[in-house]
Design a protein around this motif. Structure first.
Motif, mmCIF file in Angstrom:
data_model
loop_
_atom_site.group_PDB
_atom_site.id
_atom_site.type_symbol
_atom_site.label_atom_id
_atom_site.label_comp_id
_atom_site.label_asym_id
_atom_site.label_seq_id
_atom_site.Cartn_x
_atom_site.Cartn_y
_atom_site.Cartn_z
ATOM 1 N N GLN A 201 0.800 -1.150 -0.166
ATOM 2 C CA GLN A 201 0.034 0.017 -0.069
ATOM 3 C C GLN A 201 0.877 1.112 -0.051
ATOM 4 O OE1 GLN A 201 -2.258 -0.419 3.435
ATOM 5 N NE2 GLN A 201 -3.399 -2.169 2.667
ATOM 6 N N VAL A 202 1.795 1.260 0.877
ATOM 7 C CA VAL A 202 2.640 2.439 0.909
ATOM 8 C C VAL A 202 3.570 2.854 -0.388
ATOM 9 C CG1 VAL A 202 4.850 3.587 2.213
ATOM 10 C CG2 VAL A 202 2.888 2.308 3.520
ATOM 11 N N LEU A 203 4.095 1.415 -0.946
ATOM 12 C CA LEU A 203 4.837 1.748 -2.471
ATOM 13 C C LEU A 203 3.897 2.243 -3.536
ATOM 14 C CD1 LEU A 203 7.142 -1.422 -2.248
ATOM 15 C CD2 LEU A 203 7.775 0.719 -2.210
ATOM 16 N N LYS A 204 2.578 1.774 -3.373
ATOM 17 C CA LYS A 204 1.681 2.275 -4.326
ATOM 18 C C LYS A 204 1.439 3.764 -4.446
ATOM 19 C CE LYS A 204 -3.041 1.521 -6.260
ATOM 20 N NZ LYS A 204 -4.301 0.793 -5.955
ATOM 21 N N LEU A 205 1.149 4.220 -2.754
ATOM 22 C CA LEU A 205 1.119 5.539 -2.472
ATOM 23 C C LEU A 205 2.320 6.354 -3.060
ATOM 24 C CD1 LEU A 205 -0.441 7.933 -0.956
ATOM 25 C CD2 LEU A 205 0.923 7.205 1.156
ATOM 26 N N PHE A 206 3.234 5.982 -2.788
ATOM 27 C CA PHE A 206 4.512 6.699 -2.922
ATOM 28 C C PHE A 206 4.651 6.872 -4.503
ATOM 29 C CE2 PHE A 206 9.127 7.617 -3.382
ATOM 30 C CZ PHE A 206 9.255 8.354 -2.581
ATOM 31 N N ALA A 207 4.344 5.714 -5.224
ATOM 32 C CA ALA A 207 4.583 5.820 -6.757
ATOM 33 C C ALA A 207 3.291 6.796 -7.286
ATOM 34 C CB ALA A 207 4.403 4.471 -7.398
ATOM 35 N N GLU A 208 2.289 6.747 -6.885
ATOM 36 C CA GLU A 208 1.136 7.597 -7.113
ATOM 37 C C GLU A 208 1.466 9.141 -6.876
ATOM 38 O OE1 GLU A 208 -2.140 6.237 -5.122
ATOM 39 O OE2 GLU A 208 -2.708 4.468 -6.419
#
Length: 556
Positions: free
Chosen positions: A461-468
Motif C-alpha cells: 500500500q505504501v509503495l503504491k501510494l509513493f508511486a502515485e
C-alpha cells in the motif's frame, strides 16, 4: 513425552485483553516437532508475536489466556510454577527478538551478557564458561571473540548484534528456538548469513525453530511448514512448498499478491539539466578516541558522483556500511561533506549560499523509522503543517487546507489531524512521514528505507501510494533500500554501492537482469525470490537460475 509426540503442541489457544475483552487469539492450534522449522506469517496485528510469546508466558500482564493448552515436552506451560518457568526459559526454550539493540543490555559487556545464561542454567566453572563463550562467538563468525568479550553492544553492526543474540541463545542448546523477525532491517547478504547461521546451529543440536516473519521469501526458503494468521486466527497451515504454490484461502492469496513485482519500465523525460548532481563527494567521520591511542578517521564516502534527473526515481542499494544512508543524509544537508560538491538545478549547494534555504525547502527526507522521527508530543496536523512554517506564499487558512489535502492524498482522513503518533499503526505513521515530505511540493525527495519494517500488505500500500504521489507531483527521488524486491518495483535506475564507492549503475532492467560486477550479482543472489505460478501461488527460486528464467522471463 511420548515417542513421535510434538515438541510443542498448542491446542485451542485463546487470548484476550482482560479489561476490554478484545480477543487477540481465537482458538488457534498448531504444533512443532523436534528439529522442525515452522514459520508463522501474517500482517501486523495478526497475532503472530503474541502466539510466540504465549509459549514462554511472556505476554503482557493485561493479556490473559481464556481457553486452550500449551504443552511443551508433554508439560502444560500454564500450570507451571514461576520457578519452573524461569528454568524453562533459556535452557529449553530460547528466543531471539526482533531488534537486538533493545534486547542486548547497552550497559553490559558482551561477555557478561553471554555468561549470564550459563550462570543461571549450567553448573560450570568460570574457565569452562569462558571457553564455551569464546568458542560460540567464533562459531557465529566474530573474527576476534576474545576482544569481543570486553566490547559493548553499540560497538557492533546490526548483523553482528544479531549473531551475538544467536550465540547467547544457542549456548544453552535449547530444544526450541523462537525467532521473532530475526532479520528485519538487515541487508540482503547479512540476512542470508544470519539465517544460514541460525539453521546450521539449530541442526547441530536438533533444535526446533518457530520463526515469525513477514518476509515470505525467507519463510519459503527456510521453513518446513508454514502457519498463516489473520486477525488472531489461523486461516491456513501446511507444508511450505505446497501451501505457497497452491494457496487455498483468499487471505493467503492476498498476501502473495501483495509481494513486490517488477512494473514495466517508465519513460523518464530527458532533461538538459539534472535535478541533483553529486560530484566527487567525500565524507570522513572523525576517529574514535581511546585512552591510549587515537584511531584513524573513517571514510564513509570516497569520491561518489551521480545525478538524478527531473521526475526520475534512482535507487541506491548495497550492504550495511556501504554508505547509502550517509550519501542521502549528506545530500539532504544533515552531514557536512569533507570534499566534493552538490548541485541543485545546476547551482552549487553551500550553506553560505543565498539560495541554500530554497534548496533545503525543496529537498525533503522520509526517514526509516517514522516513530522516532515524528515528535510524540505533536498532533499529526501540527507535524505535517510544520513543514509549511517557512512558506511565505500561503496564508494560514491555505496552510490548513494544504494539510487536509495531503492527508487525503496519503489515504488518511482529516480526523487524523488531531491524533498523536502513538495512536497510529506503523503503516499509518509512514504515510504521515511521506505527507510531511510532500506537503511543500518539493522537487526532490530522499526516501531512506521507507518500508523496511512494514509487513507485506502495508508495504504494498505504501509503495503504491509513493508511486502515485511521485507521478502526480513529479518530484525526483533518491530511494535508499536494502530490499531488492522493492527496488525492482519502484526504481527507474539503480546505483550499487560498496565500501563508500559506486561499483555499478544502470537502468533497473540492466542491473537486475544483466549485472556486470560480482558484488552486484552477489547481492541479487543473496535473497531467494518468489516467482508467480499459474494458480495464484508462488514458487521459490533464485535469480539467474532455471526457475527464474522460466517464470515470467526471470521476473519475480
Amino acid at each position: 513425552m511420548q515417542e513421535n509426540a510434538p515438541l510443542l503442541d498448542v491446542r485451542g489457544l485463546s487470548l484476550e485483553v482482560a479489561r476490554t475483552g478484545i480477543k487477540i487469539l481465537k482458538t488457534i492450534s498448531f504444533d512443532v516437532k523436534a528439529g522442525e522449522i515452522v514459520g508463522i506469517v501474517g500482517e501486523s496485528g495478526s497475532g503472530k508475536s503474541m502466539a510466540a510469546r504465549a509459549v514462554i508466558a511472556l505476554n503482557p500482564p493485561a493479556v490473559q489466556r481464556t481457553a486452550g493448552t500449551i504443552c511443551f515436552e508433554g508439560r502444560e506451560i500454564g500450570g507451571m510454577h514461576k520457578r519452573d518457568l524461569q528454568a524453562l526459559r533459556g535452557a529449553r526454550i530460547g528466543m531471539v527478538f526482533q531488534e537486538p539493540m533493545t534486547s542486548l543490555n547497552p550497559s553490559m559487556t558482551i561477555g557478561r551478557q553471554l555468561e549470564e545464561g550459563l550462570r543461571l542454567h549450567r553448573r560450570l566453572t568460570g574457565r569452562e564458561r569462558h571457553r564455551l563463550i569464546v568458542d560460540m562467538l567464533a562459531r557465529v563468525g566474530l573474527s576476534d571473540p576474545r576482544t569481543a568479550l570486553a566490547a559493548m553492544p553499540h560497538h557492533f553492526s546490526g548483523g553482528m548484534r544479531q549473531r551475538i543474540m544467536l550465540a547467547a541463545v544457542m549456548l544453552l542448546k535449547p530444544a526450541l528456538l523462537i525467532a521473532d523477525e530475526p532479520t528485519t532491517a538487515l541487508d540482503a547478504v547479512v540476512q542470508r548469513d544470519v539465517l544460514e547461521l541460525m539453521v546450521d546451529l539449530t541442526r547441530e543440536n536438533n533444535t526446533a525453530v518457530l520463526m515469525i516473519s513477514h518476509d515470505l521469501a525467507m519463510v519459503a526458503k527456510y521453513s518446513d511448514r508454514v502457519v498463516v494468521m489473520s486477525q488472531g486466527e489461523i486461516v491456513e497451515q501446511g507444508d511450505t512448498r505446497d501451501l505457497l504454490r497452491a494457496p487455498q484461502h483468499p487471505y493467503t492469496r492476498k498476501l502473495l499478491s501483495a509481494l513486490p513485482h517488477r512494473m514495466p519500465a517508465r519513460a523518464v523525460e530527458v532533461s538538459p539539466m539534472a535535478r541533483i548532481t553529486v560530484d566527487g563527494l567525500i565524507v570522513d567521520f572523525a576517529a574514535r578516541r581511546s585512552l591510549l591511542r587515537k584511531g584513524q578517521p573513517k571514510r564513509a564516502l570516497n569520491g561518489v558522483s551521480l545525478s538524478v534527473m527531473p521526475g526520475e526515481v534512482v535507487a541506491v542499494v548495497g550492504g550495511s556500511g556501504s554508505g547509502k544512508t550517509t550519501l542521502g543524509r549528506t545530500i539532504a544537508g544533515l552531514i557536512e561533506p569533507t570534499d566534493g560538491q552538490i548541485l541543485f538545478n545546476g547551482k552549487s549547494v553551500q550553506p553560505s549560499a543565498a539560495d541554500y534555504a530554497d534548496y533545503r525547502l525543496n529537498c525533503q527526507m522520509v526517514f526509516q523509522d517514522p516513530y522516532s522521527s515524528l515528535d510524540p508530543r505533536m498532533t499529526i496536523g501540527s507535524l505535517i503543517g510544520e513543514a509549511l512554517r517557512h512558506s511565505t506564499e500561503l496564508t494560514s487558512k491555505e496552510k490548513s487546507a494544504r494539510v487536509a489535502e495531503v492527508l487525503d492524498e496519503v489515504g488518511l482522513s482529516a480526523a487524523f489531524a488531531t491524533r498523536f503518533p502513538h495512536q497510529l499503526s506503523g503503516g499509518q505513521r509512514q504515510r504521515v512521514a511521506i505527507a510531511r515530505a510532500v506537503v511543500r511540493r518539493p522537487q526532490f525527495v530522499i526516501a531512506d528505507e521507507p518500508v523496511s519494517a512494514l509487513d507485506v500488505t502495508v508495504r504494498a500500500q505504501v509503495l503504491k501510494l509513493f508511486a502515485e504521489l511521485q507521478r502526480k507531483h513529479g518530484f525526483s527521488c533518491l530511494f535508499i533500500s536494502h530490499d531488492l524486491a522493492v527496488v525492482e518495483q519502484i526504481a527507474d535506475r539503480v546505483i550499487v554501492m560498496n565500501n563508500g564507492v559506486i561499483v555499478e549503475e544502470g537502468s533497473r532492467d540492466a542491473i537486475f537482469d544483466h549485472p556486470q560486477q560480482d558484488y552486484t550479482r552477489k547481492l541479487l543472489q543473496a535473497i531467494p525470490a518468489l516467482f508467480s505460478t499459474d494458480n495464484g501461488g508462488v514458487e521459490l527460486g533464485w535469480r539467474f537460475d532455471e526457475v527464474g528464467r522460466k517464470s515470467a522471463g526471470g521476473r519475480p
